[in-house]
Structures are given as C-alpha cells and as structure tokens.
Design a protein around this motif. Structure first.
Motif, mmCIF file in Angstrom:
data_model
loop_
_atom_site.group_PDB
_atom_site.id
_atom_site.type_symbol
_atom_site.label_atom_id
_atom_site.label_comp_id
_atom_site.label_asym_id
_atom_site.label_seq_id
_atom_site.Cartn_x
_atom_site.Cartn_y
_atom_site.Cartn_z
ATOM 1 N N ILE A 120 0.843 -1.185 0.000
ATOM 2 C CA ILE A 120 0.000 0.000 0.000
ATOM 3 C C ILE A 120 0.877 1.231 0.000
ATOM 4 O O ILE A 120 1.638 1.432 0.929
ATOM 5 C CB ILE A 120 -0.891 0.058 1.258
ATOM 6 N N ALA A 157 -4.884 -8.853 2.093
ATOM 7 C CA ALA A 157 -5.683 -7.854 1.388
ATOM 8 C C ALA A 157 -5.040 -6.492 1.513
ATOM 9 O O ALA A 157 -4.509 -6.139 2.567
ATOM 10 C CB ALA A 157 -7.098 -7.805 1.965
ATOM 11 N N LEU A 209 -5.366 -2.207 0.450
ATOM 12 C CA LEU A 209 -6.130 -1.074 -0.055
ATOM 13 C C LEU A 209 -5.520 0.192 0.498
ATOM 14 O O LEU A 209 -5.323 0.322 1.704
ATOM 15 C CB LEU A 209 -7.605 -1.169 0.365
ATOM 16 N N LEU A 242 -4.284 5.214 -6.006
ATOM 17 C CA LEU A 242 -5.029 4.096 -5.440
ATOM 18 C C LEU A 242 -4.271 2.812 -5.685
ATOM 19 O O LEU A 242 -3.751 2.586 -6.781
ATOM 20 C CB LEU A 242 -6.423 4.001 -6.070
ATOM 21 N N ILE A 297 -4.828 -1.449 -4.894
ATOM 22 C CA ILE A 297 -5.642 -2.526 -4.348
ATOM 23 C C ILE A 297 -4.955 -3.848 -4.670
ATOM 24 O O ILE A 297 -4.249 -3.970 -5.671
ATOM 25 C CB ILE A 297 -7.077 -2.523 -4.910
ATOM 26 N N ASN A 334 -2.843 -7.435 -8.262
ATOM 27 C CA ASN A 334 -2.390 -6.140 -7.774
ATOM 28 C C ASN A 334 -2.628 -5.079 -8.842
ATOM 29 O O ASN A 334 -2.313 -5.296 -10.015
ATOM 30 C CB ASN A 334 -0.900 -6.191 -7.436
ATOM 31 N N ASN A 338 -2.520 -0.608 -9.543
ATOM 32 C CA ASN A 338 -2.175 0.736 -9.092
ATOM 33 C C ASN A 338 -2.662 1.756 -10.110
ATOM 34 O O ASN A 338 -2.523 1.547 -11.318
ATOM 35 C CB ASN A 338 -0.661 0.874 -8.920
#
Length: 480
Positions: free
Chosen positions: A7, A273, A275, A289, A291, A309, A311
């Motif tokens: 992240i 996970a 985010l 962002l 995720i 993955n 971005n």
C-alpha cells in the motif's frame, strides 16, 4: 516477473515518544519531558511515469505542572512529469498556562507556505483564551480564541494586519483501541473579512497490534481572497501508521513470529488484502489508489499462490500510473535443496504502452542458502509469452530466470531482493529485467511495514517509450 504487494501511503511510520508506556494511539510521557510523534511517506517513479510524493510531519508535546507546550509541523510535496502538484509547509507552536481546571491562557504562533495557493508566507501571532468544556480519559472538547497580528505575502502582495484566531478541538476514545478526532480553526484579518484561512480536520485512529496504530484523516482548507489562477479550496485525504516507542521492547513482534504463524497455518489458505492511496482536490487535483489480493496455500511439500495487484494515479485529469499484475504459481519441494513449479504471469502498464504480457513458465529451482537467518535461491525454465506492446502483437518462446534472496537483519527487520529475467529465445535483443530491493519491518505477526525499490528494464520498449521504469514506494502488507 513477480511483484510485491503493498500500500503506498501518504503518511507512514508515525514515531511516538520514547517514553511511551502503552500501545494505545495516545502516549503519555514522563513529567517535564517532550513526547513526539511524526510521519513520513515517500513514493517515487521515474521513466515512462515521472512522479514524486513526499510527506513529513511532527507532533510534539511537553507538559509541566502549569504549562503545556505543543509544536506541529506538516509538509507535503508532489510532482508529476516535472510539474509541481503539491507544495505546502505549515508549522505551529503554542504555550498554554492553566488558570483553573476549565480555563487557560496561551500564546500561539503559526507559519504557512503554499505555492499552489500563491502564499509565499503567512505568519500569525496570537494571544488566546481557552475553555475546556469536557476533559476526561475518553472525551475532550475545548475552544480557544484571541487577538493577534498576521504578516503575509499572498498573490505577490505583502501586508501586515491586526487579526483574530478561533479554534475548536474534539476527540473521543469510544473503544479501548479506537478514537475519533476533529478540529476546526480560522485566522483572519480584522480589517478585511475576505482575508482568512479556515482549516477543518476529522479522522479516526485505531490500534493495530502492540505499539502500532492506523490513522485515516480528511482535511479541508479554505483560503480567502482567491485569484483566477489560485482556487479558494483544498481537500486532502491521507492514511498513516502510528508507532509507540517503548522502554521495554520484549513484547514487540519479530520476523520469526510471522514465520511461526505461517507454520501453524499449514494446510490452510492465507489471504492478504491491500487497499490504500491518497486524494487531493482544489489547488492540487491528484489521486492515487492501490488494491490487491494475495492468497497462499501451503502443505509440507507444496505451495500454491494466487495474486492480483493494481495501481492507479491521476493528476489534473491526466493518468500518471495505471498498472495491473496477476500472478499464479504452484511449487513443490524435491529431494534436498531442489524444487520445481509452474507459474502464470499477466502484466499491463498503460504508460509503457504495454496492453498485456502473459507468460506461462515451468521451472526448476535450487536453494543455495536456506537457514533461519538467510535464503538464496535460483529458479529457471522455458516460457511461452503472448504480448501486445505498442502497435505490435507477438507470441514467442522465452527463457525465464529468477534469483531471490532474503536476510534477517534484526529480530524485527529483514532485507529482501529479487532479480527477474524474461527473454525471447529467438531474439537476443528482446528481454525484460525487473530488479527489486526491499526492507520489511515486522508490525505484528500479521503485518509488515515495507519500503520497496523496483527497477524494470525493457531492452525493446514500445516506440517512443523509455526502457527504464524506477519506483520507490513505502507501504504496509497485512494479513486478513
């Protein structure tokens, strides 16, 4: 072409006081001692995408029998394709003296520099009177106000004005590990109602594990006297980590804690996970962002992994990052230090003009080093590659190799590195090398703080694109 999942955070590693004694988000220092918490975040890309995001902050408090001193520093800088997208520095120092259980007097001075709002400097000095409506272990609510002087240069014009300051602060520890916080402040010139600065912030802070906490905050800023080229409003959403230094570090999680936990989960799927990101609007319009999902299944001799993955980054309606990566592999231990496996990778990178690259590779591997402190392995094999890059599509037989290593530096920290090579066996000039160097710091037995430096080199890039793509990102990887 295996990638790490993480992240990118705009504010990471909040460093609390060395005198802290608890693992809650708020720490209390010894009498007459300063307590500190800071934040730092950094992400850099270079090559087909040239971006920079950096944040720095500091929060310091000192309390005596009658006085309380606070110092705050907040800085952010962003750059996209050589154009500044964020450039702001704010600082405040305040000294308060209690008059009674409910009231206090204070001296407050603050400084602001914001190039995108065309503020070269704005310095305010105020005498304030404060009142504590609520002061308890779980809830605090107070307001303060007073006169002062503002010296500023905005829109190319310097001025000095008699001024006022009003501020309100609220926090609520509504559970053992989680609290809400909110503040509002406004400073302005007495003679000009349009010359003011209003800041509102609200967020939540929650303990993660041990000395770590998670902090998510939204800040809205409104400037008076906006111009045609500089707007009146800014909005910023950030996420960050908090850390409380403790005098006794015996209960801090270690790298081996996380490894031992994995062993207990043999025969079960483990899912990670991800985010995160940031958002800013107003004088700066930018967003990022990330995720991801990563699931692993282990037995005594095999490992199966499925990962996704993505971005995305944007600045002033222009895409600054757009990548997608899917990784699936299964691996089995053989006799001694040997292992074998099969992997499927899929890549997309809009700024590199890579619509997709899909590779299927059976491989054979060997552990040169496999101890509790260090690992070094090499895996290699043939690969079938299908890709669409630039204006051309092709399918070819490739060669795949991956050199991986890790070294446990301390009980909480380890270094990881990886060199991934994929080449076209029919064209020696066509190959891709991805090099990764990272630092993992154990947050808990379920999470790691990460700093990852990655360089992707494509010897045969799409027309008009560069061969090198470099990125430096701070992040957090955690298990569900």
């Amino acid at each position: 072409m295996r990638r790490r999942f993480l992240i990118p955070l705009t504010a990471l590693a909040l460093l609390h006081s060395a005198h802290a004694q608890s693992s809650s988000p708020e720490t209390v220092g010894a009498p007459d001692a300063w307590t500190h918490k800071g934040n730092f975040g950094l992400s850099v890309t270079s090559g087909n995408s040239d971006t920079l995001r950096a944040t720095l902050g500091l929060d310091s408090v000192k309390e005596t029998e009658l006085w309380k001193y606070t110092f705050e520093l907040d800085a952010i800088y962003g750059e996209d394709e050589g154009v500044t997208s964020n450039e702001r520095l704010a600082a405040r120092f305040q000294a308060d003296r209690d008059l009674s259980e409910k009231t206090y007097l204070g001296l407050s001075t603050n400084f602001l520099y914001d190039s995108l709002a065309d503020i070269d400097y704005r310095s305010g000095n105020f005498a304030v009177y404060g009142y504590k409506f609520i002061e308890s272990d779980t809830m605090n609510f107070r307001i303060e106000a007073g006169p002062g002087l503002i010296i500023e240069k905005r829109n190319g014009t310097s001025s000095t004005n008699f001024a006022y300051r009003f501020a309100q602060f609220f926090d609520w520890q509504f559970s053992k590990n989680t609290k809400l916080f909110q503040s509002l402040s406004i400073t302005g010139a007495v003679s000009d109602p349009g010359d003011y600065l209003l800041e509102a912030e609200a967020g939540i802070e929650s303990a993660l594990s041990g000395p770590w906490s998670l902090r998510i905050a939204a800040k809205a800023i409104q400037y008076g006297e906006g111009t045609l080229t500089q707007g009146n409003d800014d909005f910023l959403l950030t996420a960050g980590l908090g850390y409380a230094f403790q005098q006794n570090n015996d209960d801090l999680p270690t790298i081996s804690d996380a490894q031992d936990k994995k062993k207990f989960k043999t025969g079960e799927w483990v899912t990670t996970a991800l985010l995160g990101g940031s958002f800013a609007s107003g004088n700066s319009d930018s967003a990022s962002l990330a995720i991801g999902l990563l699931s692993k299944y282990k037995t005594a001799d095999t490992e199966t992994s499925l990962g996704f993955n993505a971005n995305y980054g944007q600045n002033n309606s222009e895409t600054t990052a757009q990548t997608l990566f899917v990784d699936a592999h299964t691996q089995m231990d053989l006799k001694g230090a040997w292992f074998t496996g099969l992997r499927l990778d899929a890549d997309h990178n809009r700024l590199s003009d890579l619509d997709y690259r899909i590779s299927l590779a059976p491989y054979l591997g060997y552990y040169f080093i496999e101890t509790e402190k260090a690992k070094l392995s090499l895996e290699a094999g043939p690969s079938l590659v299908i890709e669409s890059k630039g204006e051309g599509d092709q399918t070819y037989l490739g060669a795949y190799a991956n050199l991986k290593g890790e070294w446990i530096l301390t009980e909480q920290t380890k270094l990881v590195s990886e060199i991934n090579w994929l080449a076209n066996t029919g064209d020696a000039e066509e190959f891709v090398v991805i090099s990764t160097f990272g630092i993992d710091h154990s947050i808990s037995d379920r999470a790691k703080l990460k700093l990852v430096l990655t360089n992707s080199y494509d010897n045969d890039p799409a027309p008009g694109r560069e061969s090198n793509d470099l990125s430096l990102v701070t992040g957090i990887e955690f298990e569900l």
